[in-house]
Design a protein around this motif. Structure first.
Motif, PDB file in Angstrom:
ATOM      1  N   ARG A  58       0.831  -1.211   0.000  1.00  0.00           N
ATOM      2  CA  ARG A  58       0.000   0.000   0.000  1.00  0.00           C
ATOM      3  C   ARG A  58       0.859   1.252   0.000  1.00  0.00           C
ATOM      4  NH1 ARG A  58      -4.828   0.147   4.093  1.00  0.00           N
ATOM      5  NH2 ARG A  58      -5.033   2.139   3.028  1.00  0.00           N
ATOM      6  N   ARG A  59       1.932   1.236   0.735  1.00  0.00           N
ATOM      7  CA  ARG A  59       2.826   2.384   0.766  1.00  0.00           C
ATOM      8  C   ARG A  59       3.482   2.609  -0.589  1.00  0.00           C
ATOM      9  NH1 ARG A  59       7.512   2.330   4.924  1.00  0.00           N
ATOM     10  NH2 ARG A  59       8.887   2.368   3.163  1.00  0.00           N
ATOM     11  N   PHE A  60       3.889   1.521  -1.242  1.00  0.00           N
ATOM     12  CA  PHE A  60       4.483   1.631  -2.575  1.00  0.00           C
ATOM     13  C   PHE A  60       3.473   2.197  -3.572  1.00  0.00           C
ATOM     14  CE2 PHE A  60       5.114  -0.341  -6.762  1.00  0.00           C
ATOM     15  CZ  PHE A  60       6.320   0.247  -7.093  1.00  0.00           C
ATOM     16  N   LEU A  61       2.231   1.710  -3.539  1.00  0.00           N
ATOM     17  CA  LEU A  61       1.211   2.221  -4.448  1.00  0.00           C
ATOM     18  C   LEU A  61       0.898   3.689  -4.170  1.00  0.00           C
ATOM     19  CD1 LEU A  61      -1.256  -0.799  -4.620  1.00  0.00           C
ATOM     20  CD2 LEU A  61       0.319   0.007  -6.389  1.00  0.00           C
ATOM     21  N   ALA A  62       0.898   4.076  -2.912  1.00  0.00           N
ATOM     22  CA  ALA A  62       0.637   5.470  -2.566  1.00  0.00           C
ATOM     23  C   ALA A  62       1.754   6.380  -3.076  1.00  0.00           C
ATOM     24  CB  ALA A  62       0.484   5.616  -1.055  1.00  0.00           C
ATOM     25  N   VAL A  63       2.980   5.939  -2.916  1.00  0.00           N
ATOM     26  CA  VAL A  63       4.108   6.745  -3.413  1.00  0.00           C
ATOM     27  C   VAL A  63       4.077   6.800  -4.934  1.00  0.00           C
ATOM     28  CG1 VAL A  63       6.625   6.813  -3.596  1.00  0.00           C
ATOM     29  CG2 VAL A  63       5.553   6.380  -1.402  1.00  0.00           C
ATOM     30  N   LEU A  64       3.718   5.706  -5.583  1.00  0.00           N
ATOM     31  CA  LEU A  64       3.623   5.673  -7.041  1.00  0.00           C
ATOM     32  C   LEU A  64       2.540   6.627  -7.539  1.00  0.00           C
ATOM     33  CD1 LEU A  64       4.844   4.177  -9.483  1.00  0.00           C
ATOM     34  CD2 LEU A  64       2.939   2.588  -9.287  1.00  0.00           C
ATOM     35  N   CYS A  65       1.382   6.626  -6.883  1.00  0.00           N
ATOM     36  CA  CYS A  65       0.311   7.558  -7.251  1.00  0.00           C
ATOM     37  C   CYS A  65       0.734   9.005  -7.000  1.00  0.00           C
ATOM     38  CB  CYS A  65      -0.957   7.243  -6.475  1.00  0.00           C
ATOM     39  SG  CYS A  65      -1.836   5.801  -7.039  1.00  0.00           S
ATOM     40  N   PHE A  66       1.430   9.229  -5.891  1.00  0.00           N
ATOM     41  CA  PHE A  66       1.878  10.586  -5.576  1.00  0.00           C
ATOM     42  C   PHE A  66       2.862  11.103  -6.622  1.00  0.00           C
ATOM     43  CE2 PHE A  66       5.038  13.336  -3.583  1.00  0.00           C
ATOM     44  CZ  PHE A  66       4.220  14.395  -3.215  1.00  0.00           C
ATOM     45  N   LEU A  67       3.837  10.279  -6.997  1.00  0.00           N
ATOM     46  CA  LEU A  67       4.813  10.705  -7.998  1.00  0.00           C
ATOM     47  C   LEU A  67       4.157  10.895  -9.363  1.00  0.00           C
ATOM     48  CD1 LEU A  67       7.897   8.531  -6.994  1.00  0.00           C
ATOM     49  CD2 LEU A  67       7.521  10.968  -6.579  1.00  0.00           C
ATOM     50  N   SER A  68       3.188  10.054  -9.694  1.00  0.00           N
ATOM     51  CA  SER A  68       2.459  10.213 -10.955  1.00  0.00           C
ATOM     52  C   SER A  68       1.660  11.514 -10.962  1.00  0.00           C
ATOM     53  CB  SER A  68       1.528   9.036 -11.189  1.00  0.00           C
ATOM     54  OG  SER A  68       2.239   7.839 -11.244  1.00  0.00           O
ATOM     55  N   ALA A  69       1.043  11.834  -9.840  1.00  0.00           N
ATOM     56  CA  ALA A  69       0.286  13.083  -9.748  1.00  0.00           C
ATOM     57  C   ALA A  69       1.215  14.288  -9.871  1.00  0.00           C
ATOM     58  CB  ALA A  69      -0.471  13.139  -8.430  1.00  0.00           C
ATOM     59  N   PHE A  70       2.357  14.205  -9.241  1.00  0.00           N
ATOM     60  CA  PHE A  70       3.322  15.294  -9.353  1.00  0.00           C
ATOM     61  C   PHE A  70       3.816  15.421 -10.799  1.00  0.00           C
ATOM     62  CE2 PHE A  70       7.476  17.329  -8.455  1.00  0.00           C
ATOM     63  CZ  PHE A  70       6.984  18.461  -7.830  1.00  0.00           C
ATOM     64  N   GLY A  71       4.011  14.289 -11.483  1.00  0.00           N
ATOM     65  CA  GLY A  71       4.401  14.306 -12.895  1.00  0.00           C
ATOM     66  C   GLY A  71       3.321  14.922 -13.767  1.00  0.00           C
ATOM     67  N   CYS A  72       2.050  14.645 -13.456  1.00  0.00           N
ATOM     68  CA  CYS A  72       0.954  15.266 -14.204  1.00  0.00           C
ATOM     69  C   CYS A  72       0.934  16.773 -13.996  1.00  0.00           C
ATOM     70  CB  CYS A  72      -0.381  14.665 -13.781  1.00  0.00           C
ATOM     71  SG  CYS A  72      -0.677  13.017 -14.415  1.00  0.00           S
ATOM     72  N   LEU A  73       1.224  17.215 -12.788  1.00  0.00           N
ATOM     73  CA  LEU A  73       1.273  18.654 -12.523  1.00  0.00           C
ATOM     74  C   LEU A  73       2.397  19.317 -13.312  1.00  0.00           C
ATOM     75  CD1 LEU A  73       0.126  21.008 -10.816  1.00  0.00           C
ATOM     76  CD2 LEU A  73       1.869  20.464  -9.135  1.00  0.00           C
ATOM     77  N   ILE A  74       3.551  18.700 -13.335  1.00  0.00           N
ATOM     78  CA  ILE A  74       4.674  19.243 -14.110  1.00  0.00           C
ATOM     79  C   ILE A  74       4.347  19.247 -15.598  1.00  0.00           C
ATOM     80  CG2 ILE A  74       7.061  18.794 -14.789  1.00  0.00           C
ATOM     81  CD1 ILE A  74       7.549  17.823 -11.914  1.00  0.00           C
ATOM     82  N   ALA A  75       3.726  18.159 -16.084  1.00  0.00           N
ATOM     83  CA  ALA A  75       3.352  18.093 -17.497  1.00  0.00           C
ATOM     84  C   ALA A  75       2.305  19.142 -17.845  1.00  0.00           C
ATOM     85  CB  ALA A  75       2.839  16.697 -17.834  1.00  0.00           C
ATOM     86  N   PHE A  76       1.379  19.408 -16.920  1.00  0.00           N
ATOM     87  CA  PHE A  76       0.357  20.417 -17.153  1.00  0.00           C
ATOM     88  C   PHE A  76       0.977  21.794 -17.343  1.00  0.00           C
ATOM     89  CE2 PHE A  76      -2.515  23.641 -15.272  1.00  0.00           C
ATOM     90  CZ  PHE A  76      -3.536  23.579 -16.208  1.00  0.00           C
ATOM     91  N   PHE A  77       1.925  22.147 -16.477  1.00  0.00           N
ATOM     92  CA  PHE A  77       2.544  23.462 -16.600  1.00  0.00           C
ATOM     93  C   PHE A  77       3.561  23.524 -17.736  1.00  0.00           C
ATOM     94  CE2 PHE A  77       1.181  23.942 -12.078  1.00  0.00           C
ATOM     95  CZ  PHE A  77       0.314  24.992 -12.316  1.00  0.00           C
ATOM     96  N   SER A  78       4.186  22.416 -18.070  1.00  0.00           N
ATOM     97  CA  SER A  78       5.170  22.442 -19.156  1.00  0.00           C
ATOM     98  C   SER A  78       4.517  22.488 -20.533  1.00  0.00           C
ATOM     99  CB  SER A  78       6.109  21.240 -19.056  1.00  0.00           C
ATOM    100  OG  SER A  78       5.404  20.048 -19.322  1.00  0.00           O
ATOM    101  N   THR A  79       3.249  22.076 -20.654  1.00  0.00           N
ATOM    102  CA  THR A  79       2.550  22.167 -21.933  1.00  0.00           C
ATOM    103  C   THR A  79       1.847  23.499 -22.111  1.00  0.00           C
ATOM    104  OG1 THR A  79       0.574  21.124 -21.006  1.00  0.00           O
ATOM    105  CG2 THR A  79       2.174  19.677 -22.084  1.00  0.00           C
ATOM    106  N   GLY A  80       2.073  24.418 -21.227  1.00  0.00           N
ATOM    107  CA  GLY A  80       1.469  25.737 -21.341  1.00  0.00           C
ATOM    108  C   GLY A  80       0.052  25.788 -20.809  1.00  0.00           C
ATOM    109  N   SER A  81      -0.279  24.906 -19.905  1.00  0.00           N
ATOM    110  CA  SER A  81      -1.604  24.850 -19.267  1.00  0.00           C
ATOM    111  C   SER A  81      -2.737  24.687 -20.286  1.00  0.00           C
ATOM    112  CB  SER A  81      -1.840  26.103 -18.418  1.00  0.00           C
ATOM    113  OG  SER A  81      -0.828  26.246 -17.461  1.00  0.00           O
ATOM    114  N   GLN A  82      -2.493  23.879 -21.315  1.00  0.00           N
ATOM    115  CA  GLN A  82      -3.514  23.659 -22.343  1.00  0.00           C
ATOM    116  C   GLN A  82      -4.369  22.438 -22.055  1.00  0.00           C
ATOM    117  OE1 GLN A  82      -1.586  23.317 -26.076  1.00  0.00           O
ATOM    118  NE2 GLN A  82      -0.518  25.261 -25.913  1.00  0.00           N
TER     119      GLN A  82
END
Length: 101
Positions: A11-35
Motif C-alpha cells: 500500500r505504501r508503494f502504491l501510494a508513493v507511485l500515485c503521488f509521484l504520478s500526480a506530481f508528474g501530471c502537474l509538471i506536465a500540465f505546466f510544461s505544456t502551457g496549461s492547455q
C-alpha cells in the motif's frame, strides 16, 4: 500476502507511485502551457487516491522500530504534500475568481 507487513509495504508503494504520478501530471500540465486540463483532473484524482491508499502508521506493531528508513515515505509525508498542493490549487482558484469578478 500472509504477512501484514507485506500488505503495508504494498500500500505504501502504491501510494508513493500515485503521488509521484500526480506530481508528474502537474509538471506536465505546466510544461505544456496549461492547455491540457485533463492532466489537472488526473492529478487531482491521483492525489485523492494517494490519500486513501496510503496506510496508517498506527496499524503497525512497532512504529519506533524502523523510523529512520521510513521517514521520507510515511503517511505524514504524503498527507503533507497532499495538503500543500490542495492549498496551492485553492489559492490559484481564488486568485482567478478575484480576477474574473
Amino acid at each position: 500476502m500472509l504477512n501484514p507487513s507485506d500488505y503495508y509495504h504494498l500500500r505504501r508503494f502504491l501510494a508513493v507511485l500515485c503521488f509521484l504520478s500526480a506530481f508528474g501530471c502537474l509538471i506536465a500540465f505546466f510544461s505544456t502551457g496549461s492547455q491540457y486540463y485533463i492532466l489537472l483532473v488526473i492529478m487531482v484524482i491521483l492525489f485523492v487516491l494517494t490519500y486513501f491508499i496510503a496506510p496508517y502508521s498506527q496499524e503497525r506493531r512497532s512504529w519506533k522500530s524502523d523510523v529512520a528508513e521510513e521517514v521520507l515515505l510515511d503517511q505524514w509525508f504524503i498527507e503533507g504534500f497532499f495538503h500543500i498542493f490542495v492549498f496551492l490549487i485553492r489559492i490559484v482558484i481564488s486568485f482567478v475568481r478575484h480576477i474574473v469578478n
